[in-house]
Scaffold this active site. Structure first.
Site, PDB file in Angstrom:
ATOM      1  N   GLY A 197     -17.095  -2.250 -13.269  1.00 56.04           N
ATOM      2  CA  GLY A 197     -18.399  -1.697 -13.670  1.00 56.04           C
ATOM      3  C   GLY A 197     -19.461  -1.567 -12.873  1.00 56.04           C
TER       4      GLY A 197
ATOM      5  N   HIS B 179     -22.866  -5.944 -13.903  1.00 54.48           N
ATOM      6  CA  HIS B 179     -22.468  -7.291 -13.672  1.00 54.48           C
ATOM      7  C   HIS B 179     -23.431  -7.817 -12.635  1.00 54.48           C
ATOM      8  CE1 HIS B 179     -18.938  -6.506 -16.273  1.00 54.48           C
ATOM      9  NE2 HIS B 179     -19.111  -5.484 -15.670  1.00 54.48           N
TER      10      HIS B 179
ATOM     11  N   ASP C 146     -22.049   5.793 -17.442  1.00 57.49           N
ATOM     12  CA  ASP C 146     -21.161   4.605 -17.508  1.00 57.49           C
ATOM     13  C   ASP C 146     -21.666   3.337 -16.981  1.00 57.49           C
ATOM     14  OD1 ASP C 146     -18.626   3.357 -18.275  1.00 57.49           O
ATOM     15  OD2 ASP C 146     -17.691   3.676 -16.388  1.00 57.49           O
TER      16      ASP C 146
ATOM     17  N   HIS D 118     -14.998   9.649 -18.611  1.00 54.85           N
ATOM     18  CA  HIS D 118     -15.132   9.049 -16.996  1.00 54.85           C
ATOM     19  C   HIS D 118     -14.137   9.664 -16.261  1.00 54.85           C
ATOM     20  CE1 HIS D 118     -16.613   5.369 -19.383  1.00 54.85           C
ATOM     21  NE2 HIS D 118     -17.401   6.323 -19.515  1.00 54.85           N
TER      22      HIS D 118
END
Length: 302
Positions: free
Chosen positions: A180, A165, A161, A88
């Protein structure tokens, strides 16, 4: 043995990154390092920039700590002979370290994510915590350097990635909201749009989204290639079709996207997995088609 290493800087900003270095070449595994950070001094909150609903320190967007972790991990990988994979990558400042190690012959690879290639720090005021992730999305200068490194091959590929949520969780302030983003459905469309914008060629798109990931994990050419004997995994695209990202239409249970409202050029019309259509014009077809696949140690990238 596979020691777990923790790097920590005793400056105003405490940085912590863990990587596992495989010292047994026969395992064909890559070590990886993921950057995270922890803010340790309340006084940095006085250095603020606009952010809704609260204010965030300008240093949230700075990349010095990420670069320190990358440099340190590369030095350890060089000393041990381990294959190091940088997860990332968000900062353009890390690119020269990776390029130098690669040019010197060390097995150092890297990946980046669609949010680092699409969004910049200036978007935080508009998007808010929906785009919060670790590492944070950086500035336009970093984004330009990531694109250049991706075209050059210093960055091997793009990953999602995907870390969803709930909207309720992401509605919290910057410090409380979890890191996230929902990326798995929008990653390929964003990259197709980048091709139409001249940032990549179609051939480079195939390389960074298909061939290189398959090689990295020892799945090539069964995956990541169209040839006799390979799985018939194919995506059919209308490169001219324009459409707008609508988070309410996501297949994910989390109806939240940092790209909500963005108009993209290039639409996936059909997805074929091992010869079977699993998505047609935005609708999932049939039941579960996934299978567990094992790396081929003879083809795994070292």
């Amino acid at each position: 043995t596979t020691p777990t290493l923790c790097f920590r800087s005793h400056s105003r900003i405490s940085i912590s990154a863990r990587c596992t270095l495989s010292l047994t070449p026969s395992t064909h595994t890559a070590s990886s390092v993921h950057f995270t950070l922890t803010w340790c001094l309340p006084r940095i909150s006085s250095m603020c920039c606009p952010f809704a609903p609260k204010k965030a320190p300008r240093t949230y967007f700075d990349s010095g700590s990420e670069t320190v972790v990358i440099d340190t991990a590369i030095q350890i990988a060089e000393a041990t002979g381990a294959h190091l994979h940088i997860l990332h990558l968000a900062t353009g400042e890390g690119v020269p370290y990776i390029r130098r190690a690669q040019q010197e012959g060390y097995p150092i690879t890297a990946e980046t994510c669609p949010h680092y290639l699409t969004l910049t720090a200036e978007d935080y005021a508009r998007v808010g915590t929906a785009m919060k992730g670790y590492p944070p999305v950086r500035r336009k200068k970093d984004q330009d350097e990531l694109w250049a490194a991706l075209r050059e091959g210093v960055i091997a590929y793009v990953c999602s990635d995907h870390a969803p949520h709930s909207p309720e969780e992401k509605a919290k302030d910057l410090w409380s909201a979890p890191a996230g983003m929902v990326n798995i459905e929008t990653m390929v469309p964003l990259m197709i749009d980048a091709v139409n914008a001249g940032k990549l060629t179609w051939q480079e798109l195939v390389r960074v989204l298909s061939a290189e990931p398959a090689k990295m994990y020892g799945l090539y050419p069964h995956k990541g290639a169209i040839q006799v004997g390979a799985d018939a995994d194919i995506v059919l695209v209308d490169p001219e079709r324009k459409w707008t990202v609508d988070q309410e239409k996501l297949q994910s249970r989390t109806k939240l996207s940092a790209y909500h409202g963005m108009t993209l050029k290039g639409k996936i019309e059909r997805t074929i997995l091992r010869g079977h259509t699993v998505m047609n014009d935005g609708e999932i077809c049939g039941g579960a088609e996934g299978r567990f696949v094992r790396p081929d140690k003879e083809t795994e990238r070292l």
